[in-house]
Every structure is written in C-alpha cells, then in structure tokens.
Scaffold this motif. Sequence first.
Motif, PDB file in Angstrom:
ATOM      1  N   SER A  54       0.813  -1.227   0.000  1.00  0.00           N
ATOM      2  CA  SER A  54       0.000   0.000   0.000  1.00  0.00           C
ATOM      3  C   SER A  54       0.843   1.272   0.000  1.00  0.00           C
ATOM      4  O   SER A  54       0.307   2.370   0.125  1.00  0.00           O
ATOM      5  CB  SER A  54      -0.948   0.008   1.209  1.00  0.00           C
ATOM      6  OG  SER A  54      -0.212   0.035   2.406  1.00  0.00           O
ATOM      7  N   MET A  69       5.987 -10.659   3.310  1.00  0.00           N
ATOM      8  CA  MET A  69       6.135 -10.815   4.750  1.00  0.00           C
ATOM      9  C   MET A  69       4.828 -11.277   5.393  1.00  0.00           C
ATOM     10  O   MET A  69       3.835 -10.573   5.346  1.00  0.00           O
ATOM     11  CB  MET A  69       6.555  -9.437   5.316  1.00  0.00           C
ATOM     12  CG  MET A  69       6.785  -9.398   6.791  1.00  0.00           C
ATOM     13  SD  MET A  69       7.914 -10.655   7.390  1.00  0.00           S
ATOM     14  CE  MET A  69       9.481 -10.069   6.725  1.00  0.00           C
ATOM     15  N   ILE A 115      -5.143   2.744   8.685  1.00  0.00           N
ATOM     16  CA  ILE A 115      -4.020   2.856   7.736  1.00  0.00           C
ATOM     17  C   ILE A 115      -3.765   1.447   7.192  1.00  0.00           C
ATOM     18  O   ILE A 115      -3.603   0.505   7.971  1.00  0.00           O
ATOM     19  CB  ILE A 115      -2.748   3.422   8.419  1.00  0.00           C
ATOM     20  CG1 ILE A 115      -3.016   4.853   8.908  1.00  0.00           C
ATOM     21  CG2 ILE A 115      -1.564   3.402   7.446  1.00  0.00           C
ATOM     22  CD1 ILE A 115      -1.831   5.539   9.549  1.00  0.00           C
ATOM     23  N   GLY A 117      -1.916  -1.812   5.282  1.00  0.00           N
ATOM     24  CA  GLY A 117      -0.547  -2.338   5.303  1.00  0.00           C
ATOM     25  C   GLY A 117      -0.244  -3.187   6.522  1.00  0.00           C
ATOM     26  O   GLY A 117      -1.129  -3.514   7.313  1.00  0.00           O
ATOM     27  N   THR A 118       1.035  -3.512   6.648  1.00  0.00           N
ATOM     28  CA  THR A 118       1.481  -4.434   7.692  1.00  0.00           C
ATOM     29  C   THR A 118       2.197  -3.701   8.831  1.00  0.00           C
ATOM     30  O   THR A 118       2.640  -2.559   8.663  1.00  0.00           O
ATOM     31  CB  THR A 118       2.478  -5.447   7.086  1.00  0.00           C
ATOM     32  OG1 THR A 118       3.522  -4.703   6.434  1.00  0.00           O
ATOM     33  CG2 THR A 118       1.812  -6.390   6.098  1.00  0.00           C
ATOM     34  N   GLY A 120       5.112  -4.555  10.006  1.00  0.00           N
ATOM     35  CA  GLY A 120       6.543  -4.445   9.682  1.00  0.00           C
ATOM     36  C   GLY A 120       6.873  -3.240   8.828  1.00  0.00           C
ATOM     37  O   GLY A 120       8.007  -2.755   8.836  1.00  0.00           O
ATOM     38  N   ARG A 164       7.812  10.865   8.126  1.00  0.00           N
ATOM     39  CA  ARG A 164       7.766   9.869   7.032  1.00  0.00           C
ATOM     40  C   ARG A 164       9.154   9.345   6.673  1.00  0.00           C
ATOM     41  O   ARG A 164       9.461   9.109   5.509  1.00  0.00           O
ATOM     42  CB  ARG A 164       7.116  10.460   5.771  1.00  0.00           C
ATOM     43  CG  ARG A 164       5.695  10.890   5.931  1.00  0.00           C
ATOM     44  CD  ARG A 164       4.766   9.719   6.290  1.00  0.00           C
ATOM     45  NE  ARG A 164       3.398  10.195   6.352  1.00  0.00           N
ATOM     46  CZ  ARG A 164       2.869  10.746   7.443  1.00  0.00           C
ATOM     47  NH1 ARG A 164       3.567  10.840   8.560  1.00  0.00           N
ATOM     48  NH2 ARG A 164       1.626  11.171   7.430  1.00  0.00           N
ATOM     49  N   ARG A 222     -11.740   9.204   7.825  1.00  0.00           N
ATOM     50  CA  ARG A 222     -10.919   8.651   6.729  1.00  0.00           C
ATOM     51  C   ARG A 222     -11.792   8.058   5.627  1.00  0.00           C
ATOM     52  O   ARG A 222     -11.486   8.203   4.452  1.00  0.00           O
ATOM     53  CB  ARG A 222      -9.948   7.604   7.278  1.00  0.00           C
ATOM     54  CG  ARG A 222      -8.848   8.202   8.153  1.00  0.00           C
ATOM     55  CD  ARG A 222      -7.914   7.118   8.644  1.00  0.00           C
ATOM     56  NE  ARG A 222      -7.129   6.606   7.555  1.00  0.00           N
ATOM     57  CZ  ARG A 222      -5.867   6.931   7.306  1.00  0.00           C
ATOM     58  NH1 ARG A 222      -5.240   7.778   8.090  1.00  0.00           N
ATOM     59  NH2 ARG A 222      -5.221   6.410   6.294  1.00  0.00           N
TER      60      ARG A 222
HETATM   61  C1  LIG Z   1      -5.872   4.574   1.443  1.00  0.00           C
HETATM   62  C2  LIG Z   1      -4.499   4.693   2.042  1.00  0.00           C
HETATM   63  C3  LIG Z   1      -4.309   5.513   3.136  1.00  0.00           C
HETATM   64  C4  LIG Z   1      -3.034   5.649   3.723  1.00  0.00           C
HETATM   65  N1  LIG Z   1      -2.891   6.470   4.793  1.00  0.00           N
HETATM   66  C5  LIG Z   1      -1.679   6.624   5.373  1.00  0.00           C
HETATM   67  C6  LIG Z   1      -1.522   7.491   6.504  1.00  0.00           C
HETATM   68  O1  LIG Z   1      -2.468   8.081   7.004  1.00  0.00           O
HETATM   69  N2  LIG Z   1      -0.287   7.614   7.024  1.00  0.00           N
HETATM   70  C7  LIG Z   1       0.796   6.945   6.531  1.00  0.00           C
HETATM   71  O2  LIG Z   1       1.890   7.128   7.067  1.00  0.00           O
HETATM   72  N3  LIG Z   1       0.669   6.118   5.458  1.00  0.00           N
HETATM   73  C8  LIG Z   1      -0.526   5.938   4.875  1.00  0.00           C
HETATM   74  N4  LIG Z   1      -0.678   5.120   3.782  1.00  0.00           N
HETATM   75  C9  LIG Z   1       0.512   4.452   3.232  1.00  0.00           C
HETATM   76  C10 LIG Z   1       0.700   2.977   3.711  1.00  0.00           C
HETATM   77  O3  LIG Z   1      -0.500   2.427   4.152  1.00  0.00           O
HETATM   78  C11 LIG Z   1       1.733   2.861   4.813  1.00  0.00           C
HETATM   79  O4  LIG Z   1       2.959   3.401   4.401  1.00  0.00           O
HETATM   80  C12 LIG Z   1       1.968   1.409   5.243  1.00  0.00           C
HETATM   81  O5  LIG Z   1       2.819   1.360   6.351  1.00  0.00           O
HETATM   82  C13 LIG Z   1       2.534   0.542   4.135  1.00  0.00           C
HETATM   83  O6  LIG Z   1       2.488  -0.801   4.575  1.00  0.00           O
HETATM   84  P1  LIG Z   1       2.613  -2.008   3.571  1.00  0.00           P
HETATM   85  O7  LIG Z   1       2.717  -3.246   4.385  1.00  0.00           O
HETATM   86  O8  LIG Z   1       1.523  -1.957   2.580  1.00  0.00           O
HETATM   87  O9  LIG Z   1       4.013  -1.707   2.906  1.00  0.00           O
HETATM   88  P2  LIG Z   1       4.462  -1.993   1.396  1.00  0.00           P
HETATM   89  O10 LIG Z   1       3.806  -1.035   0.489  1.00  0.00           O
HETATM   90  O11 LIG Z   1       4.345  -3.436   1.088  1.00  0.00           O
HETATM   91  O12 LIG Z   1       6.006  -1.626   1.519  1.00  0.00           O
HETATM   92  C14 LIG Z   1       6.413  -0.285   1.712  1.00  0.00           C
HETATM   93  C15 LIG Z   1       7.953  -0.232   1.827  1.00  0.00           C
HETATM   94  O13 LIG Z   1       8.367  -0.891   3.022  1.00  0.00           O
HETATM   95  C16 LIG Z   1       9.230  -1.997   2.741  1.00  0.00           C
HETATM   96  N5  LIG Z   1       8.858  -3.052   3.707  1.00  0.00           N
HETATM   97  C17 LIG Z   1       7.618  -3.548   3.944  1.00  0.00           C
HETATM   98  N6  LIG Z   1       7.661  -4.441   4.946  1.00  0.00           N
HETATM   99  C18 LIG Z   1       8.949  -4.527   5.354  1.00  0.00           C
HETATM  100  C19 LIG Z   1       9.638  -5.290   6.359  1.00  0.00           C
HETATM  101  N7  LIG Z   1       8.998  -6.159   7.149  1.00  0.00           N
HETATM  102  N8  LIG Z   1      10.984  -5.126   6.488  1.00  0.00           N
HETATM  103  C20 LIG Z   1      11.646  -4.248   5.692  1.00  0.00           C
HETATM  104  N9  LIG Z   1      11.062  -3.503   4.714  1.00  0.00           N
HETATM  105  C21 LIG Z   1       9.723  -3.632   4.566  1.00  0.00           C
HETATM  106  C22 LIG Z   1       8.940  -2.360   1.300  1.00  0.00           C
HETATM  107  O14 LIG Z   1      10.044  -2.999   0.687  1.00  0.00           O
HETATM  108  C23 LIG Z   1       8.645  -0.993   0.691  1.00  0.00           C
HETATM  109  O15 LIG Z   1       9.853  -0.314   0.413  1.00  0.00           O
HETATM  110  C24 LIG Z   1      -1.932   4.950   3.182  1.00  0.00           C
HETATM  111  C25 LIG Z   1      -2.134   4.105   2.066  1.00  0.00           C
HETATM  112  C26 LIG Z   1      -3.400   3.990   1.518  1.00  0.00           C
HETATM  113  C27 LIG Z   1      -3.603   3.059   0.353  1.00  0.00           C
END
Ligand SMILES: Cc1cc2nc3c(=O)[nH]c(=O)nc-3n(C[C@H](O)[C@H](O)[C@H](O)COP(=O)(O)OP(=O)(O)OC[C@H]3O[C@@H](n4cnc5c(N)ncnc54)[C@H](O)[C@@H]3O)c2cc1C
Length: 337
Positions: A54, A69, A115, A117-118, A120, A164, A222
């Motif tokens: 995400s 992951m 929010i 995502g995971t 991690g 960020r 949201r």
């Molecule tokens: C509708 C929507 C709303 C959102 N609102 C917010 C918000 O309010 N605030 C905010 O900060 N973000 C927001 N986001 C962004 C996002 O949700 C966050 O950044 C979230 O933490 C991403 O998690 P993910 O697991 O999807 O990561 P991914 O997209 O899968 O990965 C993101 C990055 O982290 C790395 N990564 C992932 N997991 C690991 C791990 N275990 N170890 C090392 N590297 C890793 C990946 O390689 C990549 O570089 C939003 C996104 C969407 C779609």
Amino acid sequence: MLIQENIQLSTLNSFGCKATASYFCTIKRKDEINEALSWCTHQEKPFLILGGGSNLLFTKDFDGLVIKMEIKGIQLLKETPSDVTISVGAGENWHLLVKYCVQKAWGGIENLSLIPGTVGAAPIQNIGAYGVEAKDTIQQITAFDTYTKQWVTLKNDTCQFSYRNSIFKREKNRYIISEVQFLLQKQPTLHTDYGAIREVLHQKQIKQASIEDISNAIIEIRREKLPDPAMLGNAGSFFKNPTVTLETFNLIKHDHPALVAFPISDSEYKIAAGWLIEQAGWKGKKQGSVGCYEKQALVIVNYDHATGMEIYNFSEAIIQSVNNKFGIQLEREVNII
Ligand SMILES: Cc1cc2nc3c(=O)[nH]c(=O)nc-3n(C[C@H](O)[C@H](O)[C@H](O)COP(=O)(O)OP(=O)(O)OC[C@H]3O[C@@H](n4cnc5c(N)ncnc54)[C@H](O)[C@@H]3O)c2cc1C
C-alpha cells in the motif's frame, strides 16, 4: 520455503498495477528470511520485501525475488498497572492490530486507525496520521541486517525516526523487519486536536471520549475523505508535505494569503502539499486512467487499469507544475519500484 516463478503482483499492491515478479515467496517464520536471502545470493538476484503493497508503485516487472512478509503473532511481553509491552509479527495487518489494542483499551495507536498495510512496514516511513506517529509507541525493532548478516535489535532512538522517514528508509534494503515492539498506555493522553476529530466527537455528543471513540471518529473521517483501495487503486498520500524556510514561507504567503502551512521550528515551515497541488490546478483532474482524487489532492488514483509508468508520469507532471508555480520541489512518499 516454496519459490514460485512469474507471479503477477496486481492484486498485491493497492494501486492494482500489473507487474510480474520473476520469483516470489512468502515468509511465515524468521529463519525463512535467511533462507530467502541465501537463495538470492546464490542466484545473484535482488530482493524486494512486500507487506500489504500500500505504499509502493510498480513501474516495471521485478526481476528478482519478491519476499512477501507474513510473520504473524501478537505477544504480551509485560504488563504493569500503567502500561503494556507487546511484540508483534511484521506480517500482522496494521489496522487489525489497532482494533485489537482498542478493544483491550491499550492506548497510543488509535489515531493510526484504518491505515492499510502491515506492522513491519509501519516503522519504514514512520506512519503518521491525526497528530500521532508510529515512533511515539515503538520501543524496539527486530530485524535482519543484510550488511552484517546478523539479527539486530534496534531501540527507538537508533531508528532515526522523523516525518515519514527512518533509518529503514534511508538505508534502503539494509534491514528486514521481523517484529516490532510497542509500549502502550492504559491511561493514555488522547489526541483530539487534529483535523476533524473534535467536530465528529461533538456531533456524536461525546464529551469524555474513550480510545474506541477516537478510533471510530478517525475511521469515519478517513472513510469520508480517502478512496478505498479495494474500489479505487491508490497508495494514500503520494507526496510528502515539503519543509521550507521562513523566507520562502513569507514569500508564498504574501502572494497567497490562504496558504496552508504550520511552523516546525523558528526558521522552518511545513506546507500542505495538497494545497500546493490544488493551487496548481490538479485537484480532481484526470488524464487517461490516472487522476488526482477530487476530495484530497495528495492522493493519485488509478481509475481503470493504469500502468505504474502512467501513474509515475502523472506524478512527475504534478511535481513539475508545482515547481513552476511555487519553486518548491515535491518529494514522493510512495516507494517507486
Ligand atoms: C488509502 C491509504 C491511506 C493511507 N494512509 C496513510 C496514513 O495516514 N499515514 C501513513 O503514514 N501512510 C498511509 N498510507 C501508506 C501505507 O498504508 C503505509 O505506508 C503502510 O505502512 C505501508 O504498509 P505495507 O505493508 O503496505 O508496505 P508496502 O507497500 O508493502 O512496503 C512499503 C515499503 O516498506 C518496505 N517493507 C515492507 N515491509 C517490510 C519489512 N517487514 N521489512 C523491511 N522492509 C519492509 C517495502 O520494501 C517498501 O519499500 C496509506 C495508504 C493507503 C492506500
């Protein structure tokens, strides 16, 4: 650990963009991380850690191993009359963790409700919303250091957390996070000042808000403001809010008295990137299958099978246009692959 070949990633990223991973595996246990990395070394292939997808944009196929992951588990490590310490697997869903803590009345992450995502990925860009950041509750992180080939524990103050950003983002691909430890409060200070939280609580006639009330209010706000990736591909805010000097702030404010910005020190201001984008005429604008969301200019949406490259080019056009109008270079928050 099973390594699959030629896996389509379109359902594994919230933009819904097509991209093929030459190799793909899922990680459910810590030791599988070492196994996956050894495979990459032998095959001389790069790796990409994927959480919920995400916060990334695939602009091309990935000719390497995508490591999804999926390490799960929430463990209560310590409980005192005032707080709890929990350790959470990197593959746990962030919002489900928030809900779990809200149900237990453990405070600290309720403002980060919904929010995607995971867990991690939360420390990677130090996720933040409604006046709270992940760093406020993270105690320490367990990660595999791919430089030293050792498991390490990083305490909060060594993670270089900022807006960020963190050591994990700065030293890209160095650390693979397996667990995050949080310190949560039983009598937390509630953060209601930000955005429309107070307004929603007032509408609901809630005078003494609980952790759950705050979480529900934020979920409501949201849902109203942001597109649901299941309906409309997006990755939340595409750009970071830029920091400018007091001098630049004064110059823009002079020409645009309605400028949305707030001071972060005596000499610096943070400007709302959404405001800049809107002023440059992008809010609600659509080009082909890509657009700038009509309710929130910071969000780029995939209306209909846009490629990652189309979305990237659209973001590039926004950056150019904001730069031409204000002399400010926007930085992408989303990771470009
Ligand atoms: C509708 C929507 C709303 C959102 N609102 C917010 C918000 O309010 N605030 C905010 O900060 N973000 C927001 N986001 C962004 C996002 O949700 C966050 O950044 C979230 O933490 C991403 O998690 P993910 O697991 O999807 O990561 P991914 O997209 O899968 O990965 C993101 C990055 O982290 C790395 N990564 C992932 N997991 C690991 C791990 N275990 N170890 C090392 N590297 C890793 C990946 O390689 C990549 O570089 C939003 C996104 C969407 C779609």
